[in-house]
Design a protein around this motif. Structure first.
Motif, short mmCIF file in Angstrom:
data_model
loop_
_atom_site.label_atom_id
_atom_site.label_comp_id
_atom_site.label_asym_id
_atom_site.label_seq_id
_atom_site.Cartn_x
_atom_site.Cartn_y
_atom_site.Cartn_z
N LEU A 1 0.71 -1.13 0.06
CA LEU A 1 -0.10 0.12 0.04
C LEU A 1 0.85 1.24 -0.08
CD1 LEU A 1 -2.82 1.34 -0.03
CD2 LEU A 1 -2.85 0.92 2.70
N MET A 2 1.93 1.28 0.78
CA MET A 2 3.03 2.63 0.86
C MET A 2 3.30 2.70 -0.64
SD MET A 2 3.21 3.96 3.90
CE MET A 2 4.67 4.53 4.46
N ASN A 3 3.81 1.65 -1.28
CA ASN A 3 4.32 1.87 -2.56
C ASN A 3 3.28 2.28 -3.72
OD1 ASN A 3 7.04 0.91 -2.54
ND2 ASN A 3 6.64 -1.04 -2.58
N ASP A 4 2.08 1.98 -3.44
CA ASP A 4 1.08 2.49 -4.26
C ASP A 4 0.84 3.96 -4.01
OD1 ASP A 4 0.67 0.09 -5.93
OD2 ASP A 4 -1.05 -0.63 -4.86
N LEU A 5 0.77 4.13 -2.65
CA LEU A 5 0.54 5.58 -2.34
C LEU A 5 1.53 6.62 -2.65
CD1 LEU A 5 -1.27 5.12 1.13
CD2 LEU A 5 -2.34 5.26 -0.98
N LEU A 6 2.50 6.25 -2.57
CA LEU A 6 3.95 6.93 -2.74
C LEU A 6 4.52 6.46 -3.72
CD1 LEU A 6 4.89 7.01 0.89
CD2 LEU A 6 3.94 8.88 -0.10
N GLU A 7 3.85 6.42 -5.09
CA GLU A 7 4.40 5.68 -6.31
C GLU A 7 5.63 6.63 -6.71
OE1 GLU A 7 2.53 4.39 -10.50
OE2 GLU A 7 1.72 6.16 -9.42
N ASP A 8 6.92 5.70 -7.05
CA ASP A 8 8.11 6.33 -7.69
C ASP A 8 8.75 6.94 -6.64
OD1 ASP A 8 9.92 5.91 -9.58
OD2 ASP A 8 9.27 7.93 -10.48
N SER A 9 8.62 6.80 -5.35
CA SER A 9 9.24 7.71 -4.16
C SER A 9 10.62 7.34 -3.93
CB SER A 9 8.36 7.70 -2.98
OG SER A 9 8.64 6.25 -2.41
N GLY A 10 10.96 6.20 -4.71
CA GLY A 10 12.36 5.75 -4.06
C GLY A 10 12.64 5.19 -2.77
N LEU A 11 11.69 5.10 -1.76
CA LEU A 11 11.63 4.51 -0.60
C LEU A 11 12.15 3.20 -0.50
CD1 LEU A 11 10.94 5.60 2.50
CD2 LEU A 11 8.64 4.69 1.98
N VAL A 12 13.17 2.91 0.34
CA VAL A 12 13.75 1.55 0.41
C VAL A 12 13.22 0.89 1.92
CG1 VAL A 12 15.83 0.26 1.10
CG2 VAL A 12 16.08 2.22 -0.70
N PHE A 13 12.53 -0.24 1.87
CA PHE A 13 11.94 -0.65 3.10
C PHE A 13 12.99 -1.74 3.35
CE2 PHE A 13 8.37 0.69 0.72
CZ PHE A 13 7.68 1.37 1.85
N LEU A 14 13.45 -1.68 4.87
CA LEU A 14 14.05 -2.78 5.48
C LEU A 14 13.13 -3.37 6.30
CD1 LEU A 14 17.59 -1.91 6.97
CD2 LEU A 14 15.95 -3.64 8.13
N ASP A 15 13.05 -4.92 6.35
CA ASP A 15 12.56 -6.01 7.30
C ASP A 15 13.66 -6.40 8.18
OD1 ASP A 15 11.07 -7.51 8.62
OD2 ASP A 15 10.62 -8.88 6.93
N PRO A 16 13.86 -6.32 9.47
CA PRO A 16 14.57 -6.70 10.25
C PRO A 16 14.41 -7.98 10.48
CG PRO A 16 13.24 -5.30 11.46
CD PRO A 16 12.82 -5.32 10.14
#
Length: 544
Positions: free
Chosen positions: A226-241
């Motif tokens: 959902l975050m990727n869809d809402l903030l499309e093409d933001s370049g945000l990197v997700f880290l799952d610890p």
């Protein structure tokens, strides 16, 4: 009014602590608790240099991040940002949050937008460096009640909650991020479609949420989708610890905590004691600041004799067993709130962490831990803090001559004020004049009685107090009657309060982004990103 100083916001200290207020308004008072000032260019340069020089395993970091973000189906801009982290001149601009249903309260979105805008600012300010936005998925938490619901406003402008129920309600469910949604998620969407205001955007918006949150999806995966869809093409990197490969890199942290317990706890206690001479310490450290995954649950490790036990269970380990597990099965270990930032900044070249008021307060306690692990402490940057005032709500405020700040104080006082406005009888004037007249008469009586017997003054004062008490009681009854008479106007005030201060809490801490997307469409987020200002460090009022 577009801005409110945090110190002017009414709060019991739970939303905006005095330490946080000093952090954003009078940093000198708290400087000794932090390593860098978010307003000071020299501190940014110093921290940037320290982080860039770190001996960091960037190759493994980027390899794991690439695998995770490809698995999350993140875009090419995100993957390019991960590749950029291989370079020594690349640093991370980090935030994090629990993986709440539908992304949780509004402040999750505000934190993320703050990160993205801060990255843009830093790239312009320091063109010789690369700044990578990173979102730490706090999916290892086991407190399901903190992520299982969202607050919204229905067609009648009343508050309601959507809650995802689990069969294991109340149990220790382990890492929340790995819990998969069942068929009961369909009921959540049925209630949302039934309750939310009808709009031209409703079908598309709920459809977007439905694709992310469907049976079989985990809390982590749905959140990122959902975050990727809402903030499309933001370049945000997700880290799952919650990844065995990251846990292998964290073995030195886990081993140090277990071998030296309770050394780190004492460091924080000493720091907290200094803080508590002026403020309230936000977090309480444990002798061992680690959890252990066992039988699908997540349990705090506690020292016992020469070994360890899991709190709330009968499971025990010898010291040798526990140290062997750290080395061979590090995925079984999980940091608590005290060690999480250390783990984050051990893995990442973190220049700055974007945090909320609570996080900023507890970072004050962590400074000695960064020194203990020889880590540069990131600059802690305050996230945007916002109340959105919609046009219909603005009209209610204007109609009754109300100020937004009044809603943050006492709703009953607002109702009394409005009841006075719309009533032909002005209760305050009526009772104020009556009380003044009676006081004047009693004073005259007292003066006369004094000439007869001065000891009667006590009886006069007692009579005055009784009359005041009876008048106050009568006034309260009159106010209640007036409120009933003006029910329509007061209902409008109540509904405005649901929008501005839901559940007697700040809007950003309760309402879901779904409320606004449903009414204004997916373009709302693009507009909101343009409206948010991240360098005022005040509570922003945005009008729709």
């Amino acid at each position: 009014m577009n801005w409110i100083d945090f110190k002017d916001l009414p709060t019991d200290g739970s939303a905006f602590s005095s330490l946080f207020i000093d952090y954003v308004t009078d940093y000198e008072k708290v400087r000794k608790f932090y390593s860098g000032h978010f307003r000071e260019p020299n501190d940014w340069k110093t921290t940037l240099e320290l982080v860039s020089k770190r001996n960091l395993n960037r190759s493994d970091l980027c390899r794991i991040l690439t695998l995770q973000n490809r698995d999350f189906h993140c875009g090419v801009k995100t993957l390019a940002n991960i590749d950029a982290l291989l370079n020594d001149n690349a640093v991370a601009v980090v935030t994090g949050q629990q993986v709440g249903l539908f992304t949780g309260p509004l402040y999750t979105i505000y934190k993320t937008i703050t990160v993205l805008k801060l990255v843009d600012t830093l790239r312009n300010t320091y063109p010789d460096h690369q700044f990578i936005p990173v979102f730490w998925l706090e999916g290892e938490d086991h407190d399901f009640e903190e992520v299982d619901s969202v607050s919204l406003i229905n067609k009648s402008n009343d508050l309601f909650k959507l809650r995802y129920l689990m069969a294991k309600e109340g149990e220790n469910v382990g890492a929340i991020g790995r819990i998969r949604f069942g068929d009961s998620i369909h009921e959540i969407f049925r209630l949302a479609e039934e309750s939310l205001t009808d709009s031209e955007f409703k079908h598309k918006v709920i459809g977007l949420f439905r694709v992310a949150y469907q049976p079989g999806m985990t809390f982590n995966r749905a959140f990122v989708h959902l975050m990727n869809d809402l903030l499309e093409d933001s370049g945000l990197v997700f880290l799952d610890p919650h990844d065995i490969e990251f846990k292998k890199l964290l073995v030195p942290i886990f081993r140090t905590e277990l071998e030296q317990t309770p050394k780190l706890c004492r460091l924080i206690i000493d720091q907290s004691a200094t803080i508590e001479k002026q403020y309230h310490a936000q977090v309480k450290p444990k002798p061992v600041n680690l959890f252990f995954f066992h039988n699908e649950g997540r349990y705090l490790i506690e020292p016992k004799g020469e070994g360890f036990t899991l709190k709330g269970t009968r499971k025990q380990f010898t010291r040798e067993e526990m140290m062997g597990l750290v080395q061979n099965q590090p995925e079984l270990f999980s940091p608590n709130v005290v060690l999480r930032p250390i783990c984050q900044d051990w893995l990442l070249p973190t220049l700055t962490y974007v945090g909320g008021p609570g996080e900023i307060s507890y970072f004050a306690q962590l400074k000695p831990l960064y020194a203990e692990f020889s880590l540069p402490e990131p600059i802690i940057y305050p996230r945007a803090s916002i109340t959105i005032v919609e046009e219909k709500v603005e009209k209610v405020l204007a109609r009754f001559h109300l100020d937004l700040m009044e809603f943050f104080r006492d709703a009953e006082l607002i109702k009394e004020k409005v009841a006075e406005q719309v009533s032909e009888v002005k209760i305050e004037e009526l009772f104020g004049g009556t009380k003044a007249s009676l006081h004047e008469a009693i004073e005259s009586l007292g003066r006369g009685l004094t000439k007869i017997d001065t000891t009667l003054l006590g009886a006069v004062e007692t009579a005055r107090k009784r009359i005041d008490s009876q008048l106050d009681s009568l006034r309260q009854k009159a106010v209640a009657a007036q409120k009933r008479q003006n029910e329509v106007a007061l209902r409008q005030i109540e509904k405005a309060s649901f929008h501005l201060y839901p559940y007697s809490n700040f809007q950003e801490r309760e309402l879901s982004i779904l409320h606004f997307l449903n009414k204004y469409g997916l373009e709302f987020l693009r507009w909101l990103r343009g409206e948010i200002v991240i360098d005022k460090f005040k509570h922003q009022i945005i009008r729709l």
